[in-house]
Scaffold this motif. Structure first.
Motif, PDB file in Angstrom:
ATOM      1  N   ASP A 202      58.502  -2.650  20.250  1.00 20.05           N
ATOM      2  CA  ASP A 202      58.219  -2.494  21.675  1.00 20.05           C
ATOM      3  C   ASP A 202      58.412  -3.844  22.372  1.00 20.05           C
ATOM      4  OD1 ASP A 202      57.255  -2.010  24.206  1.00 20.05           O
ATOM      5  OD2 ASP A 202      55.420  -1.019  23.543  1.00 20.05           O
ATOM      6  N   PRO A 203      59.329  -3.927  23.327  1.00 15.29           N
ATOM      7  CA  PRO A 203      59.545  -5.208  24.029  1.00 15.29           C
ATOM      8  C   PRO A 203      58.285  -5.752  24.704  1.00 15.29           C
ATOM      9  CG  PRO A 203      61.344  -3.693  24.482  1.00 15.29           C
ATOM     10  CD  PRO A 203      60.291  -2.899  23.762  1.00 15.29           C
ATOM     11  N   GLU A 204      57.357  -4.879  25.055  1.00 16.72           N
ATOM     12  CA  GLU A 204      56.152  -5.344  25.733  1.00 16.72           C
ATOM     13  C   GLU A 204      55.243  -6.164  24.824  1.00 16.72           C
ATOM     14  OE1 GLU A 204      54.325  -2.870  28.879  1.00 16.72           O
ATOM     15  OE2 GLU A 204      55.660  -1.281  28.155  1.00 16.72           O
ATOM     16  N   THR A 205      55.520  -6.154  23.522  1.00 16.22           N
ATOM     17  CA  THR A 205      54.767  -7.027  22.621  1.00 16.22           C
ATOM     18  C   THR A 205      55.252  -8.475  22.742  1.00 16.22           C
ATOM     19  OG1 THR A 205      56.276  -6.636  20.756  1.00 16.22           O
ATOM     20  CG2 THR A 205      54.384  -5.146  20.991  1.00 16.22           C
ATOM     21  N   TRP A 206      56.428  -8.670  23.321  1.00 17.30           N
ATOM     22  CA  TRP A 206      56.991 -10.015  23.486  1.00 17.30           C
ATOM     23  C   TRP A 206      56.908 -10.503  24.924  1.00 17.30           C
ATOM     24  CZ3 TRP A 206      58.549 -13.602  20.054  1.00 17.30           C
ATOM     25  CH2 TRP A 206      58.693 -13.219  18.705  1.00 17.30           C
ATOM     26  N   PHE A 207      57.027  -9.595  25.886  1.00 18.27           N
ATOM     27  CA  PHE A 207      57.099 -10.016  27.289  1.00 18.27           C
ATOM     28  C   PHE A 207      55.779  -9.789  28.005  1.00 18.27           C
ATOM     29  CE2 PHE A 207      61.533  -8.998  26.222  1.00 18.27           C
ATOM     30  CZ  PHE A 207      62.155 -10.169  26.614  1.00 18.27           C
ATOM     31  N   GLU A 208      55.514 -10.658  28.972  1.00 15.78           N
ATOM     32  CA  GLU A 208      54.347 -10.493  29.835  1.00 15.78           C
ATOM     33  C   GLU A 208      54.757  -9.601  30.996  1.00 15.78           C
ATOM     34  OE1 GLU A 208      51.101 -13.245  32.261  1.00 15.78           O
ATOM     35  OE2 GLU A 208      52.882 -14.163  31.393  1.00 15.78           O
ATOM     36  N   THR A 209      54.259  -8.379  30.983  1.00 15.23           N
ATOM     37  CA  THR A 209      54.692  -7.400  31.992  1.00 15.23           C
ATOM     38  C   THR A 209      53.685  -7.224  33.119  1.00 15.23           C
ATOM     39  OG1 THR A 209      53.709  -5.556  30.759  1.00 15.23           O
ATOM     40  CG2 THR A 209      55.987  -6.152  30.241  1.00 15.23           C
TER      41      THR A 209
ATOM     42  N   ALA B 230      54.881 -18.338  18.749  1.00 11.91           N
ATOM     43  CA  ALA B 230      53.685 -18.749  19.479  1.00 11.91           C
ATOM     44  C   ALA B 230      53.709 -18.236  20.926  1.00 11.91           C
ATOM     45  CB  ALA B 230      53.561 -20.272  19.469  1.00 11.91           C
ATOM     46  N   ARG B 231      54.870 -17.896  21.429  1.00 13.01           N
ATOM     47  CA  ARG B 231      54.988 -17.425  22.807  1.00 13.01           C
ATOM     48  C   ARG B 231      55.042 -15.900  22.894  1.00 13.01           C
ATOM     49  NH1 ARG B 231      59.979 -20.360  25.458  1.00 13.01           N
ATOM     50  NH2 ARG B 231      59.149 -19.251  27.282  1.00 13.01           N
ATOM     51  N   LYS B 232      54.834 -15.246  21.763  1.00 14.41           N
ATOM     52  CA  LYS B 232      54.901 -13.787  21.738  1.00 14.41           C
ATOM     53  C   LYS B 232      53.871 -13.188  22.681  1.00 14.41           C
ATOM     54  CE  LYS B 232      55.338  -9.959  18.462  1.00 14.41           C
ATOM     55  NZ  LYS B 232      55.374  -9.577  17.030  1.00 14.41           N
ATOM     56  N   GLY B 233      54.331 -12.299  23.533  1.00 11.18           N
ATOM     57  CA  GLY B 233      53.455 -11.663  24.510  1.00 11.18           C
ATOM     58  C   GLY B 233      53.380 -12.389  25.840  1.00 11.18           C
ATOM     59  N   SER B 234      53.974 -13.572  25.908  1.00  9.73           N
ATOM     60  CA  SER B 234      53.887 -14.354  27.148  1.00  9.73           C
ATOM     61  C   SER B 234      55.247 -14.728  27.711  1.00  9.73           C
ATOM     62  CB  SER B 234      53.075 -15.626  26.905  1.00  9.73           C
ATOM     63  OG  SER B 234      53.720 -16.466  25.964  1.00  9.73           O
ATOM     64  N   LEU B 235      56.331 -14.232  27.128  1.00 13.18           N
ATOM     65  CA  LEU B 235      57.664 -14.544  27.650  1.00 13.18           C
ATOM     66  C   LEU B 235      57.877 -13.875  29.007  1.00 13.18           C
ATOM     67  CD1 LEU B 235      59.926 -14.086  24.476  1.00 13.18           C
ATOM     68  CD2 LEU B 235      59.139 -16.239  25.478  1.00 13.18           C
ATOM     69  N   ARG B 236      58.543 -14.589  29.885  1.00  9.35           N
ATOM     70  CA  ARG B 236      58.870 -14.007  31.187  1.00  9.35           C
ATOM     71  C   ARG B 236      59.977 -12.984  31.021  1.00  9.35           C
ATOM     72  NH1 ARG B 236      59.752 -17.852  36.197  1.00  9.35           N
ATOM     73  NH2 ARG B 236      59.953 -15.750  37.057  1.00  9.35           N
ATOM     74  N   LEU B 237      59.880 -11.894  31.762  1.00  7.18           N
ATOM     75  CA  LEU B 237      60.947 -10.904  31.753  1.00  7.18           C
ATOM     76  C   LEU B 237      62.227 -11.544  32.292  1.00  7.18           C
ATOM     77  CD1 LEU B 237      58.862  -7.889  33.050  1.00  7.18           C
ATOM     78  CD2 LEU B 237      60.090  -7.942  30.863  1.00  7.18           C
TER      79      LEU B 237
END
Length: 379
Positions: free
Chosen positions: A369-376, A231-238
């Motif tokens: 791609d890590p950017e699919t998990w992290f909010e960049t 549910a947090r995919k794409g919004s995790l802090r780096l």
């Protein structure tokens, strides 16, 4: 000649002067560093000392970042003002000469003109029109000279504050390392078999091969998994403050293409867990340097490579935002990295991000791609 000089100086008076408060950024940064120092004192009696010190290190990093940026802007502004004043030395000299001669000339002499009464009247009209402009220009020059003085004084005093902040940050990092070493209250998913770990590291040729063999080093692993984070995919802090230097699939200077991203970070930057996760591995691996591998949920691995110091024990379950390591420092920097980081008040803000962290995410041991998990926040 006098008339032409007066008119040209009058036109110069129309140039706008910048009105800024050069000390605002430095004062705000100093307040942040004072807050970090207060948090450091409060951390001594905190129930969760690791969490408290993690916040302290983060507060110091924020304050130091703001202080360096303030110093950088002050240096740029001071240099721009100095160059502008230097380029107008002849104009300033003419202005001062005219103002001085007007101030010293006696009234009757000032009103006389060789062409007679009409010329005298015209000269008086010109002087009457130009004098306010000259005075305005002189006031603007005085303001610019005062601003240069203020900026130089600001930089000298801010450097002392920066030195104190750097020492405080290093003390906080040292205290954090000790608190992590003393920590005994974290739950464990499994115990590590050091022999199997050594064999796996020695026999590994690729990150994929290593990741597929991680289950071999676990002893008495608790069944099940941590709560999912889909549910947090794409919004995790780096895991670290910085900027993306290279995206997934982009070749580096040597032409090597990796499926992860590379982040440019500041020296000694703190690296933390983006979410609660099991620490599957920490240590040196292949050509990646020091590596930390986290498992936030079954089938999902997050790989962080290029750290200088790594924290935690394999098998521990780490809370979200928990420190897992520190980035390195410039070559030749001393233990407190003070001299190296004081240089960062230069004009090139990007030059201070001298360390790189490699981030790779694997789903069912396939890189994504890590950017699919992290909010960049980067397009």
């Amino acid at each position: 000649m006098i008339r032409a000089g007066l008119l040209s100086l009058a036109l110069l008076a129309a140039a706008p002067a910048t009105a800024q408060d050069p000390g605002a950024d430095a004062r705000a940064a100093s307040d942040r560093l004072n807050r970090a120092a207060a948090l450091m004192e409060a951390a001594d009696g905190a129930a969760n000392r690791v969490k408290a010190l993690t916040e302290v290190v983060g507060a110091y990093e924020d304050g130091l970042e703001a202080m360096r940026e303030g110093l950088r802007r002050a240096a740029i502004q001071e240099e721009a003002l100095s160059r502008r004043l230097q380029s107008r030395e002849d104009e300033i000299a003419s202005l001062l000469g005219v103002l001085q001669s007007m101030a010293q000339s006696e009234g009757p002499v000032l009103l006389l003109h060789p062409s007679g009464p009409i010329g005298t009247a015209r000269s008086g009209m010109i002087i009457s029109d130009v004098t306010p402009a000259l005075e305005t220009r002189a006031a603007a020059l005085r303001a610019e000279l005062e601003e240069v003085t203020v900026l130089r004084t600001l930089q000298e005093s801010a450097l002392d504050t920066l030195r104190e902040g750097l020492k405080g940050a290093q003390d906080a990092r040292t205290a954090l390392s000790q608190a992590i070493a003393d920590r005994t209250d974290l739950p464990r998913r499994f115990n590590e078999d050091p022999v199997k770990t050594a064999l796996l590291v020695a026999s590994t040729e690729t990150l994929e091969g290593f990741a597929s063999g991680l289950s071999q080093i676990a002893v008495d692993e608790v069944p099940g998994s941590l709560p999912g984070i889909d549910a947090r995919k794409g919004s995790l802090r780096l895991p670290v403050e910085g900027r993306i230097l290279r995206r997934a699939g982009e070749a580096d200077a040597a032409g090597i293409v990796r499926p992860g991203i590379v982040m440019a970070t500041r020296p000694r930057a703190l690296v933390t867990t983006p979410a609660p996760a099991t620490l599957r591995y920490r240590g040196e691996l292949l050509d990646y340097g020091n590596v930390v591998i986290l498992e936030p949920q079954a089938g999902l691995l997050m790989v962080f490579a290029g750290l200088d110091v790594v924290y935690g024990d394999i098998g521990e379950v780490l809370p979200g935002g928990s420190p897992i390591g520190l980035m390195g420092a410039p070559e030749g920097a001393d233990g407190r990295d003070t001299n190296a980081l004081l240089i960062e008040n230069g004009k090139d803000a990007g030059a201070s991000r001298s360390q790189t962290l490699y981030i790779e995410v694997r789903e069912d041991n396939e890189p994504v791609d890590p950017e699919t998990w992290f909010e960049t926040n980067e397009g």
